[in-house]
Design an enzyme around this catalytic site. Structure first.
Site, PDB file in Angstrom:
ATOM      1  CG  PHE A   1      -1.887  -1.102   1.096  1.00 23.36           C
ATOM      2  CD1 PHE A   1      -2.911  -1.192   0.561  1.00 23.36           C
ATOM      3  CD2 PHE A   1      -1.531  -2.366   1.932  1.00 23.36           C
ATOM      4  CE1 PHE A   1      -4.078  -2.148   0.516  1.00 23.36           C
ATOM      5  CE2 PHE A   1      -2.641  -3.371   1.969  1.00 23.36           C
ATOM      6  CZ  PHE A   1      -3.767  -3.286   1.359  1.00 23.36           C
TER       7      PHE A   1
ATOM      8  CE  LYS B   1      -2.230  -1.784  -4.175  1.00 30.50           C
ATOM      9  NZ  LYS B   1      -1.873  -0.709  -3.687  1.00 30.50           N
TER      10      LYS B   1
ATOM     11  CB  CYS C   1      -1.132   2.248  -8.256  1.00 32.96           C
ATOM     12  SG  CYS C   1       0.497   1.494  -7.925  1.00 32.96           S
TER      13      CYS C   1
HETATM   14  N1  LIG Z   1       4.632   1.893  -7.799  1.00 34.84           N
HETATM   15  C1  LIG Z   1       3.730   2.005  -6.722  1.00 34.84           C
HETATM   16  O1  LIG Z   1       3.449   2.806  -6.015  1.00 34.84           O
HETATM   17  C2  LIG Z   1       3.103   0.538  -6.197  1.00 34.84           C
HETATM   18  C3  LIG Z   1       2.559   0.807  -4.893  1.00 34.84           C
HETATM   19  C4  LIG Z   1       1.782  -0.385  -4.500  1.00 34.84           C
HETATM   20  C5  LIG Z   1       1.773  -1.612  -5.370  1.00 34.84           C
HETATM   21  N2  LIG Z   1       2.312  -1.468  -6.643  1.00 34.84           N
HETATM   22  C6  LIG Z   1       2.585  -2.596  -7.327  1.00 34.84           C
HETATM   23  O2  LIG Z   1       3.903  -3.314  -7.202  1.00 34.84           O
HETATM   24  C7  LIG Z   1       4.036  -4.060  -8.419  1.00 34.84           C
HETATM   25  C8  LIG Z   1       5.614  -3.559  -8.717  1.00 34.84           C
HETATM   26  O3  LIG Z   1       5.339  -2.309  -9.253  1.00 34.84           O
HETATM   27  P1  LIG Z   1       6.497  -1.289  -9.475  1.00 34.84           P
HETATM   28  O4  LIG Z   1       6.242   0.340  -9.534  1.00 34.84           O
HETATM   29  O5  LIG Z   1       7.547  -1.209  -8.257  1.00 34.84           O
HETATM   30  O6  LIG Z   1       7.196  -1.662 -10.886  1.00 34.84           O
HETATM   31  P2  LIG Z   1       8.580  -1.428 -11.643  1.00 34.84           P
HETATM   32  O7  LIG Z   1       7.893  -1.217 -13.104  1.00 34.84           O
HETATM   33  O8  LIG Z   1       9.113   0.009 -11.037  1.00 34.84           O
HETATM   34  O9  LIG Z   1       9.336  -2.550 -11.354  1.00 34.84           O
HETATM   35  C9  LIG Z   1       9.157  -3.921 -11.753  1.00 34.84           C
HETATM   36  C10 LIG Z   1      10.698  -4.441 -11.843  1.00 34.84           C
HETATM   37  O10 LIG Z   1      10.829  -5.840 -11.935  1.00 34.84           O
HETATM   38  C11 LIG Z   1      11.702  -6.199 -12.689  1.00 34.84           C
HETATM   39  N3  LIG Z   1      11.620  -7.455 -13.427  1.00 34.84           N
HETATM   40  C12 LIG Z   1      10.514  -7.986 -14.302  1.00 34.84           C
HETATM   41  N4  LIG Z   1      10.530  -9.127 -14.477  1.00 34.84           N
HETATM   42  C13 LIG Z   1      11.301  -9.975 -13.514  1.00 34.84           C
HETATM   43  C14 LIG Z   1      11.907 -11.191 -13.395  1.00 34.84           C
HETATM   44  N5  LIG Z   1      11.440 -12.272 -13.842  1.00 34.84           N
HETATM   45  N6  LIG Z   1      13.043 -11.207 -12.530  1.00 34.84           N
HETATM   46  C15 LIG Z   1      13.622 -10.269 -11.905  1.00 34.84           C
HETATM   47  N7  LIG Z   1      13.110  -8.844 -12.218  1.00 34.84           N
HETATM   48  C16 LIG Z   1      11.853  -8.600 -12.832  1.00 34.84           C
HETATM   49  C17 LIG Z   1      11.914  -4.981 -13.976  1.00 34.84           C
HETATM   50  O11 LIG Z   1      12.743  -4.976 -14.445  1.00 34.84           O
HETATM   51  C18 LIG Z   1      11.574  -3.819 -12.916  1.00 34.84           C
HETATM   52  O12 LIG Z   1      12.819  -3.383 -12.526  1.00 34.84           O
HETATM   53  C19 LIG Z   1       2.925  -3.818  -9.243  1.00 34.84           C
HETATM   54  O13 LIG Z   1       2.091  -4.903  -9.425  1.00 34.84           O
HETATM   55  C20 LIG Z   1       2.363  -2.519  -8.827  1.00 34.84           C
HETATM   56  O14 LIG Z   1       0.909  -2.446  -9.298  1.00 34.84           O
HETATM   57  C21 LIG Z   1       3.164  -0.284  -6.857  1.00 34.84           C
END
Ligand SMILES: NC(=O)c1ccc[n+]([C@@H]2O[C@H](COP(=O)([O-])OP(=O)(O)OC[C@H]3O[C@@H](n4cnc5c(N)ncnc54)[C@H](O)[C@@H]3O)[C@@H](O)[C@H]2O)c1
Length: 432
Positions: free
Chosen positions: A150, A205, A261
């Site tokens: 969150f 979520k 998000c």
């Molecule tokens: N960004 C936010 O504020 C936030 C908040 C809460 C929840 N989320 C959720 O969290 C999740 C991640 O979001 P994010 O913003 O951190 O994404 P992001 O795109 O910033 O990061 C994802 C990372 O995963 C890596 N990746 C992809 N496949 C991979 C694999 N097989 N092995 C290793 N690394 C791999 C990518 O290279 C990337 O660096 C999403 O589901 C999002 O909805 C995001």
């Protein structure tokens, strides 16, 4: 306990650094070698207050490491999935990164693991992951925790270390015990931990994000009404928010919600609800309301524009204190202005090089607020950066021939702007 975080983006990096701060041994794994090399040098690839210090502290304490090496999927007892779940064309969540991570785990894990899914995922994903792993690695046992995240970009470290609650969905008593151990530093401080079924955690979520998005869409519609009847949205929001049943949070009128998000999560919930035959009219209305708002936001500038005008766009990121441009309200505004032949000079405290979707011959980047204001016929504030909130409004009369400001975040006081002789257009308030 050793933990590998799979995916070192906004969520994975914050989670990894904060869990290391709890005293756990963490490996943050990513496919992006450039990102990992930077992190190993103690620098971070995102803008997030307090994160750099936390990363450096835990790197030097030896509790945190960064790697591209898949053998770390076997090094750990617990694997936290934090890969992206972006939006597919049909609105559903694209699970290709998650499926890729699961295949990697099945290939490299040699002993039983606990999988903690932190990515925001559709209802039933925990079961899908469990079934898939049974098929791909039948000799091993995998316990599945659904632990939606969150945190908010811009206050992610604080949100992770001092959350309102932690939600844990689990499918076995071992999964529950592992999650309880990981979050002991928080539960011992009295932070509530909700234990539930995996699907319930997944729905919490989506429901939380959709509800927050709905509040924003609602207050934006009330702001439109304010503009027609000469009421003040800030006072209306205060008047509503002082009611303890409602509260003031997420009642800030603006250019529409964006970011990585709310847009995709509302669409994903809508997709899932329709698919199971229980469509959510409220979520549908929220999505539509926000889309329409984003489309018409450029009108506030276009209605005051003369041909060949240069517009200063102050703030490109979707909110303050992040470098995240995903689904930012600045994107449709700039796109429309460019289509109408405007020149754009953009300034953002965090964006130092223009990148997609802002690469265009008519878009340039200013290195300071002053430069952007001096070169502009209209100045439009799209992101609520602190730097803008502290700005002396005299900058507009000192640097512009016919000072004209469009304020999508209600940063300035309309009466001060009027007294200074600045033409001022804001959101849900009488124009000065
Ligand atoms: N960004 C936010 O504020 C936030 C908040 C809460 C929840 N989320 C959720 O969290 C999740 C991640 O979001 P994010 O913003 O951190 O994404 P992001 O795109 O910033 O990061 C994802 C990372 O995963 C890596 N990746 C992809 N496949 C991979 C694999 N097989 N092995 C290793 N690394 C791999 C990518 O290279 C990337 O660096 C999403 O589901 C999002 O909805 C995001």
């Amino acid at each position: 306990m050793k933990i590998t975080v799979v995916g070192t983006g906004y969520v994975g990096l914050v989670a990894g650094a904060c869990l290391a701060e709890f005293g756990l041994n963490i490996c943050c794994l990513d496919k992006d070698a450039g990102k990992i090399a930077l992190l190993n040098s103690g620098k971070i690839h995102i803008h997030e207050p307090g994160l750099q210090e936390l990363v450096q502290h835990n790197l030097s304490a030896g509790r945190l490491k960064f790697s591209t090496d898949s053998s770390n999927l076997d090094w750990a007892d617990v694997l936290i999935i934090a890969v992206g779940t972006p939006q597919s064309d049909d609105g559903s969540a694209d699970l290709s990164f998650l499926n890729g991570a699961i295949s990697d785990i099945a290939t490299h894990a040699k002993t039983d693991k606990t999988i903690m899914i932190k990515s925001t995922v559709p209802l039933g994903t925990a079961k899908m992951v469990s079934d898939k792993l049974k098929l791909l690695a039948p000799m091993l046992n995998f316990d599945i925790i659904s632990n939606p995240e969150f945190l908010r970009e811009g206050s992610a470290v604080r949100d992770f270390l001092e959350p309102d609650r932690v939600v844990i969905g689990y499918n076995t008593s071992k999964a529950k015990e592992v999650a309880a151990n990981i979050y002991k530093p928080l539960s011992s401080k009295g932070i509530p931990i909700t234990y539930t079924k995996n699907t319930t955690a997944e729905l919490i979520k989506y429901a939380a994000n959709s509800y927050l998005a709905m509040r924003i869409a609602f207050i934006n519609e009330i702001a439109d009404i304010c503009e027609e009847v000469d009421a003040d949205i800030e006072e209306v929001a205060d008047g509503i928010g002082q009611d303890k049943r409602i509260g003031r949070h997420y009642l800030r009128a603006g250019p529409g919600y964006g970011g990585s998000c709310f847009p995709k999560d509302t669409l994903a919930l809508n997709y899932a609800a329709e698919k199971i035959g229980t469509p959510s009219k409220l979520v549908q209305a929220t999505i539509l309301s926000n889309e329409l708002r984003k489309e018409k936001m450029a009108d506030k500038i276009l209605n005051n524009l003369k041909s060949g005008n240069t517009v200063a766009i102050m703030g490109l990121t979707f909110k303050a204190d992040t470098d995240d441009l995903r689904d930012s309200p600045s994107i449709p505004i700039i796109k429309t202005l460019i289509e109408k032949g405007c020149k754009i000079i953009a300034y953002d405290p965090c964006i130092k090089i223009l990148c997609e979707p802002f690469i265009h011959e008519n878009i340039t980047l200013a290195t300071s607020i002053e430069e952007a204001v001096e070169k502009a016929d209209i100045v439009a504030f799209v992101t609520e950066w602190n730097e803008f909130q502290l700005l002396d409004p005299k900058i507009f009369i000192n640097n512009m021939k016919n000072p004209l400001v469009v304020d999508y975040r209600n940063i300035f006081d309309p009466f001060i702007m009027k007294n200074l002789g600045v033409k001022y257009i804001s959101v849900g308030r009488k124009n000065a």
